[in-house]
Design a protein around this motif. Structure first.
Motif, PDB file in Angstrom:
ATOM      1  N   HIS A 165       0.832  -1.148   0.107  1.00 44.03           N
ATOM      2  CA  HIS A 165      -0.092  -0.074   0.062  1.00 44.03           C
ATOM      3  C   HIS A 165       0.993   1.151   0.068  1.00 44.03           C
ATOM      4  O   HIS A 165       2.001   1.336   0.507  1.00 44.03           O
ATOM      5  N   LYS A 166       0.252   2.197  -0.566  1.00 43.77           N
ATOM      6  CA  LYS A 166       1.118   3.541  -0.345  1.00 43.77           C
ATOM      7  C   LYS A 166       0.073   4.648   0.118  1.00 43.77           C
ATOM      8  O   LYS A 166      -0.771   4.682  -0.227  1.00 43.77           O
ATOM      9  N   VAL A 167       0.693   5.503   0.994  1.00 41.97           N
ATOM     10  CA  VAL A 167       0.074   6.763   1.422  1.00 41.97           C
ATOM     11  C   VAL A 167       0.520   7.792   0.849  1.00 41.97           C
ATOM     12  O   VAL A 167       1.435   8.202   1.016  1.00 41.97           O
ATOM     13  N   ILE A 168      -0.280   8.396  -0.161  1.00 36.71           N
ATOM     14  CA  ILE A 168       0.147   9.899  -0.896  1.00 36.71           C
ATOM     15  C   ILE A 168      -0.440  10.813  -0.060  1.00 36.71           C
ATOM     16  O   ILE A 168      -1.698  11.003   0.401  1.00 36.71           O
ATOM     17  N   ILE A 169       0.611  11.798   0.301  1.00 35.89           N
ATOM     18  CA  ILE A 169       0.286  13.211   1.038  1.00 35.89           C
ATOM     19  C   ILE A 169       0.691  14.215   0.118  1.00 35.89           C
ATOM     20  O   ILE A 169       1.949  14.250  -0.266  1.00 35.89           O
ATOM     21  N   VAL A 170      -0.298  15.139  -0.350  1.00 32.19           N
ATOM     22  CA  VAL A 170       0.127  16.363  -1.130  1.00 32.19           C
ATOM     23  C   VAL A 170      -0.017  17.385   0.211  1.00 32.19           C
ATOM     24  O   VAL A 170      -0.973  17.746   0.824  1.00 32.19           O
ATOM     25  N   TRP A 171       1.309  18.038   0.251  1.00 31.42           N
ATOM     26  CA  TRP A 171       1.456  18.873   1.354  1.00 31.42           C
ATOM     27  C   TRP A 171       2.397  20.175   1.085  1.00 31.42           C
ATOM     28  O   TRP A 171       2.791  20.210   0.060  1.00 31.42           O
ATOM     29  N   SER A 172       2.514  21.054   2.118  1.00 31.84           N
ATOM     30  CA  SER A 172       3.357  22.340   1.812  1.00 31.84           C
ATOM     31  C   SER A 172       3.876  22.898   3.152  1.00 31.84           C
ATOM     32  O   SER A 172       3.144  22.656   3.973  1.00 31.84           O
ATOM     33  N   SER A 173       4.992  23.197   2.917  1.00 32.86           N
ATOM     34  CA  SER A 173       5.715  23.770   4.238  1.00 32.86           C
ATOM     35  C   SER A 173       4.886  24.885   4.920  1.00 32.86           C
ATOM     36  O   SER A 173       4.817  25.445   5.972  1.00 32.86           O
ATOM     37  N   THR A 174       4.231  25.560   4.208  1.00 29.29           N
ATOM     38  CA  THR A 174       3.388  26.765   4.399  1.00 29.29           C
ATOM     39  C   THR A 174       2.093  26.534   5.089  1.00 29.29           C
ATOM     40  O   THR A 174       1.207  27.407   5.325  1.00 29.29           O
ATOM     41  N   CYS A 175       1.830  25.195   5.042  1.00 27.45           N
ATOM     42  CA  CYS A 175       0.460  24.782   5.512  1.00 27.45           C
ATOM     43  C   CYS A 175       0.592  24.329   6.879  1.00 27.45           C
ATOM     44  O   CYS A 175       1.343  23.375   7.279  1.00 27.45           O
ATOM     45  N   SER A 176      -0.162  25.248   7.739  1.00 27.87           N
ATOM     46  CA  SER A 176      -0.218  24.757   9.237  1.00 27.87           C
ATOM     47  C   SER A 176      -0.481  23.470   9.702  1.00 27.87           C
ATOM     48  O   SER A 176      -0.118  22.685  10.538  1.00 27.87           O
ATOM     49  N   HIS A 177      -1.593  22.559   9.048  1.00 24.34           N
ATOM     50  CA  HIS A 177      -2.158  21.908   9.163  1.00 24.34           C
ATOM     51  C   HIS A 177      -1.213  20.533   8.777  1.00 24.34           C
ATOM     52  O   HIS A 177      -1.074  19.487   9.507  1.00 24.34           O
ATOM     53  N   CYS A 178      -0.357  20.697   7.764  1.00 26.46           N
ATOM     54  CA  CYS A 178       0.575  19.911   7.296  1.00 26.46           C
ATOM     55  C   CYS A 178       1.760  19.861   8.208  1.00 26.46           C
ATOM     56  O   CYS A 178       2.028  18.571   8.695  1.00 26.46           O
ATOM     57  N   THR A 179       2.147  20.872   8.771  1.00 27.90           N
ATOM     58  CA  THR A 179       3.220  20.986   9.693  1.00 27.90           C
ATOM     59  C   THR A 179       2.947  20.232  11.249  1.00 27.90           C
ATOM     60  O   THR A 179       3.876  19.909  11.684  1.00 27.90           O
ATOM     61  N   ALA A 180       1.735  20.277  11.382  1.00 23.63           N
ATOM     62  CA  ALA A 180       1.173  19.849  12.324  1.00 23.63           C
ATOM     63  C   ALA A 180       1.023  18.450  12.422  1.00 23.63           C
ATOM     64  O   ALA A 180       1.193  17.518  13.363  1.00 23.63           O
ATOM     65  N   GLU A 181       0.600  17.745  11.258  1.00 25.49           N
ATOM     66  CA  GLU A 181       0.340  16.429  10.841  1.00 25.49           C
ATOM     67  C   GLU A 181       1.305  15.561  10.855  1.00 25.49           C
ATOM     68  O   GLU A 181       1.463  14.402  10.979  1.00 25.49           O
ATOM     69  N   LEU A 182       2.136  15.959   9.837  1.00 26.74           N
ATOM     70  CA  LEU A 182       3.351  15.193   9.279  1.00 26.74           C
ATOM     71  C   LEU A 182       4.259  14.715  10.217  1.00 26.74           C
ATOM     72  O   LEU A 182       4.499  13.662  10.304  1.00 26.74           O
ATOM     73  N   PRO A 183       4.646  15.447  11.333  1.00 18.75           N
ATOM     74  CA  PRO A 183       5.403  14.781  12.284  1.00 18.75           C
ATOM     75  C   PRO A 183       4.664  13.526  13.270  1.00 18.75           C
ATOM     76  O   PRO A 183       5.461  13.156  13.492  1.00 18.75           O
ATOM     77  N   LYS A 184       3.423  13.639  13.112  1.00 23.44           N
ATOM     78  CA  LYS A 184       2.697  12.424  13.845  1.00 23.44           C
ATOM     79  C   LYS A 184       3.043  11.175  13.032  1.00 23.44           C
ATOM     80  O   LYS A 184       2.984  10.232  13.730  1.00 23.44           O
ATOM     81  N   ILE A 185       3.196  11.366  11.615  1.00 23.17           N
ATOM     82  CA  ILE A 185       3.519   9.882  10.991  1.00 23.17           C
ATOM     83  C   ILE A 185       4.907   9.457  11.318  1.00 23.17           C
ATOM     84  O   ILE A 185       5.046   8.252  11.301  1.00 23.17           O
ATOM     85  N   ILE A 186       5.799  10.306  11.566  1.00 22.66           N
ATOM     86  CA  ILE A 186       7.228   9.646  12.048  1.00 22.66           C
ATOM     87  C   ILE A 186       7.042   8.553  13.261  1.00 22.66           C
ATOM     88  O   ILE A 186       7.523   7.476  13.183  1.00 22.66           O
ATOM     89  N   GLU A 187       6.135   8.803  14.019  1.00 19.62           N
ATOM     90  CA  GLU A 187       5.931   8.051  15.416  1.00 19.62           C
ATOM     91  C   GLU A 187       5.482   6.542  14.772  1.00 19.62           C
ATOM     92  O   GLU A 187       5.472   5.748  15.450  1.00 19.62           O
ATOM     93  N   LYS A 188       4.568   6.739  13.778  1.00 23.75           N
ATOM     94  CA  LYS A 188       4.035   5.303  13.145  1.00 23.75           C
ATOM     95  C   LYS A 188       4.573   4.828  11.971  1.00 23.75           C
ATOM     96  O   LYS A 188       4.170   3.935  11.544  1.00 23.75           O
ATOM     97  N   GLY A 193       5.331  11.522   0.275  1.00 23.81           N
ATOM     98  CA  GLY A 193       4.971  12.938   0.315  1.00 23.81           C
ATOM     99  C   GLY A 193       5.337  13.901  -0.826  1.00 23.81           C
ATOM    100  O   GLY A 193       6.335  14.065  -1.153  1.00 23.81           O
ATOM    101  N   LEU A 194       4.442  14.323  -1.298  1.00 23.91           N
ATOM    102  CA  LEU A 194       4.482  15.379  -2.630  1.00 23.91           C
ATOM    103  C   LEU A 194       4.211  16.629  -2.338  1.00 23.91           C
ATOM    104  O   LEU A 194       3.219  17.259  -1.862  1.00 23.91           O
ATOM    105  N   SER A 195       5.325  17.469  -2.094  1.00 21.61           N
ATOM    106  CA  SER A 195       5.334  18.902  -1.822  1.00 21.61           C
ATOM    107  C   SER A 195       4.701  19.827  -3.030  1.00 21.61           C
ATOM    108  O   SER A 195       5.449  19.691  -4.078  1.00 21.61           O
ATOM    109  N   ILE A 196       3.983  20.541  -2.731  1.00 21.17           N
ATOM    110  CA  ILE A 196       3.654  21.784  -3.609  1.00 21.17           C
ATOM    111  C   ILE A 196       4.350  23.214  -2.986  1.00 21.17           C
ATOM    112  O   ILE A 196       3.863  24.147  -3.506  1.00 21.17           O
ATOM    113  N   ASP A 197       5.431  23.168  -2.509  1.00 23.71           N
ATOM    114  CA  ASP A 197       6.159  24.170  -2.027  1.00 23.71           C
ATOM    115  C   ASP A 197       6.631  24.765  -3.504  1.00 23.71           C
ATOM    116  O   ASP A 197       7.314  24.151  -4.105  1.00 23.71           O
TER     117      ASP A 197
END
Length: 427
Positions: A321-344, A357-361
């Protein structure tokens, strides 16, 4: 923002090709590797031309007649400059840049000088006019300042400036003032909105105002009879016509953007059941929605500026399985949620699940500062909201999630990270 009919809307019905250029003077130390000039089809981008900086200058030729809004986008800084085209040369100078961001532009052509002046007047009306009305309540008609307030209020409340030599700009100013920037827009009858959309000329598509007008219509309609009011609108514009199909496409996109899944599905179904020939705009919307529905194979994308992989594309990454995440460093929800993935992440890996993780930075350094700390596959093409990832996956907001099986079919489209963990039974 991508049919003979559509070309007429965008380029005008004139049989005479009227070439013009967009010319920009740029600071010598301002890096521009690529420049793209976009026109509009409703809210969708239409690429008109490309260019590159030579010395301190940039010039892009437009080989066809076009009157409407334009947007010049400069990479790698991802700066965007809005302007209006009256099918004449446009000349501008970038006067001030701070931290790679354009802060001041001077237009040298008559049309955009006029457009800028009229837009500044409109901004004053939007921002200052309401405040003056409130301040007026604190003064008596006999006060000297009261007369000055009344004079300025009368000036700001007058119709937008118009001029005979600028048909598109006058159309834009009048339309935006009445249907988009009007604080009393909810008092406009729905039938008037509908009639305007039907009778308006081709400037409606090229103005970029169609989507905001439709949002004004929906807000005016309210929640109680929204379905009936949309049906009345679509019946009036006739979805078997190019204009009606563009309106239907815009509505589907609006419902998708605001998470109104039931509404989106209803009108997408209506679009797919049309028996007539459909225009490119609606066909693109249908195709984009079908490509991203559960059970469809996710369109592949190349991976640029990667971390933690040598894969060249999403399909090259092998996992159950693959989890695709489209994110950006300027997105506060992204910067809050992505570190939680490290734990899992190790728990995900043990189940043969890979995160991509596909960044649109727009700023690759900002992307790298975060992506270098993540253990999963990361990629970015550095083009911000013009990114291949934003376009391919119809991204309206970040983070956007997809869960794929081993054959890259979409098996789930979570709205938030907790739903990703729930799908894999991770607590």
């Amino acid at each position: 923002m991508r049919n003979t009919v559509l070309a007429l809307c965008l380029l005008g019905a004139s049989s005479i090709s009227a070439q013009f250029k967009v010319n920009a003077n740029l600071p010598s130390d301002f890096q521009v590797d690529d420049a793209y000039l976009f026109a509009y089809d409703g809210s969708k981008d239409i690429l008109l031309g490309k260019g590159a900086k030579k010395g301190n200058s940039l010039s892009i030729s437009v080989p066809k007649s076009y009157k409407g809004m334009l947007r010049l986008v400069l990479f790698p800084s991802n700066n965007s400059i809005q302007m209006a085209s009256e099918n004449q040369d446009i000349n501008l100078t970038v006067d001030k840049v701070e931290n790679k961001a354009i802060k001041q532009v001077t237009f040298l052509d008559t049309a955009n000088k006029y457009f800028e002046t009229s837009q500044n007047g409109q901004k004053k009306k939007e921002l200052i006019y309401p405040a003056l009305l409130q301040i007026k309540d604190y003064y008596k008609p006999t006060d000297a300042f009261y007369s000055a307030l009344e004079k300025e209020i009368a000036t700001l409340s007058s119709s937008p400036e118009t001029g005979g030599n600028f048909p598109f700009i006058n159309y834009y100013n009048e339309t935006a003032s009445k249907y988009v920037n009007n604080p009393d827009y909810k008092n406009i009858p729905l039938q008037e909105y509908s009639d305007f959309i039907v009778k308006s000329g081709s400037f409606l598509e090229t103005s970029s105002l169609l989507k905001p007008i439709l949002i004004s219509y929906l807000n005016t309609a309210g929640k109680d009879n929204i379905n009936a009011d949309i049906d009345k609108l679509l019946k009036n514009v006739d979805i078997e016509t190019p204009r009606g199909q563009t309106v239907l496409s815009e509505l589907i996109d609006i419902f998708d953007t605001y998470g109104m899944a039931d509404m989106k599905d209803k009108y997408l179904k209506e679009a797919k059941e049309l028996k007539c020939t459909i225009n490119d705009r609606l066909a693109s919307t249908i195709r984009g929605q079908e490509e991203l529905q559960i059970g469809a194979k996710l369109p592949d994308s190349k991976l640029y500026n990667t971390y933690n992989t040598k894969a060249k594309s999403i399909s090259d990454v092998k996992a159950d399985h693959k989890v695709i995440i489209v994110w950006s460093s300027t997105c506060s929800h992204c910067t809050a949620e992505l570190p939680k993935i490290i734990e899992k992440y190790q728990a995900l890996k043990s189940k043969k699940i890979e995160v991509i993780g596909l960044s649109i930075d727009a700023d690759l350094k900002s992307y790298s500062d975060l992506a270098s700390k993540f253990p999963w596959v990361s990629a970015a093409d550095g083009k911000g909201w013009y990114s291949e990832y934003a376009k391919n996956y119809n991204v309206h907001a970040t983070p956007t999630y997809f869960i794929l099986d081993s054959s890259n079919k979409i098996v789930a489209k979570p709205d938030q990270l907790s739903q990703v963990f729930e799908y894999f039974n991770l607590k």
